[in-house]
Each structure stands twice: as C-alpha cells, then as structure tokens.
Design an enzyme around this catalytic site. Sequence first.
Site, short mmCIF file in Angstrom:
data_model
loop_
_atom_site.label_atom_id
_atom_site.label_comp_id
_atom_site.label_asym_id
_atom_site.label_seq_id
_atom_site.Cartn_x
_atom_site.Cartn_y
_atom_site.Cartn_z
N ALA A 226 -3.46 3.93 -1.29
CA ALA A 226 -3.97 4.65 -0.12
C ALA A 226 -5.02 5.67 -0.55
CB ALA A 226 -2.83 5.33 0.63
N ILE B 278 0.86 -1.19 0.00
CA ILE B 278 0.00 0.00 0.00
C ILE B 278 0.89 1.23 0.00
CG2 ILE B 278 -1.78 1.30 1.21
CD1 ILE B 278 -2.89 -1.29 2.25
N HIS B 279 1.03 1.83 -1.18
CA HIS B 279 1.77 3.07 -1.35
C HIS B 279 0.76 4.19 -1.60
CE1 HIS B 279 1.25 2.46 -5.72
NE2 HIS B 279 1.51 1.19 -5.44
N ALA B 280 1.18 5.32 -2.12
CA ALA B 280 0.31 6.49 -2.24
C ALA B 280 -0.94 6.24 -3.08
CB ALA B 280 1.09 7.67 -2.82
N GLU C 118 -4.21 -2.65 -9.81
CA GLU C 118 -2.85 -2.56 -10.36
C GLU C 118 -2.53 -3.78 -11.19
OE1 GLU C 118 -0.06 -1.73 -7.21
OE2 GLU C 118 -0.66 0.34 -7.20
#
Length: 87
Positions: A19, A14-16, A87
């Site tokens: 999030a 969980i990156h930007a 993704e």
Amino acid sequence: MIEREVEVLNRAGIHARPAALIVKVANQFASNLYMEKDKMKINGKSIMGIITLGAAYKSRLMISTEGPDEQEAADAIEQLFLNRFEE
C-alpha cells in the site's frame, strides 16, 4: 481517464508495504488515482484507503487515473502489480 483491471499476484495480498509503495508511486504523478474493488472506490493516494479494500491474493481491482499524466501513472501502477510489489 484511463481504466485498467489489475490482479494481486503476491501471496500476502495488499498489506502495509505494498500500500505504501502504491502511494509512493502514485504521488510522483499529478493525476488522481482511484482503486475499486467490490463497488468500494477509494483514493489510491491514501494508504488507509488502499488497506481498507482488503485485496487478497488473486483479487481483481479496477484502477483509474485522471489528469495530465494519466497514461504514465496507470502504466506505473500496473507495473507494480505485475512485479508483485517487488516481493
């Protein structure tokens, strides 16, 4: 209150972007969203809070929703995790 355990299935964790997607979906509901990892509990409607969890690939999180549309909110957030945040 609805509680569910979810697993981070996308390799980047969980990156930007994930999030921001969680916050976007969570804000569509009146219910509160909380996420917990390793005894750290944060507001699921806060991008910075979500990023501070440091959820990497295969991390397990507990999500909880509470409010008038808690079931729908929990379903929508769980679906994001199952879809690997698109993704």
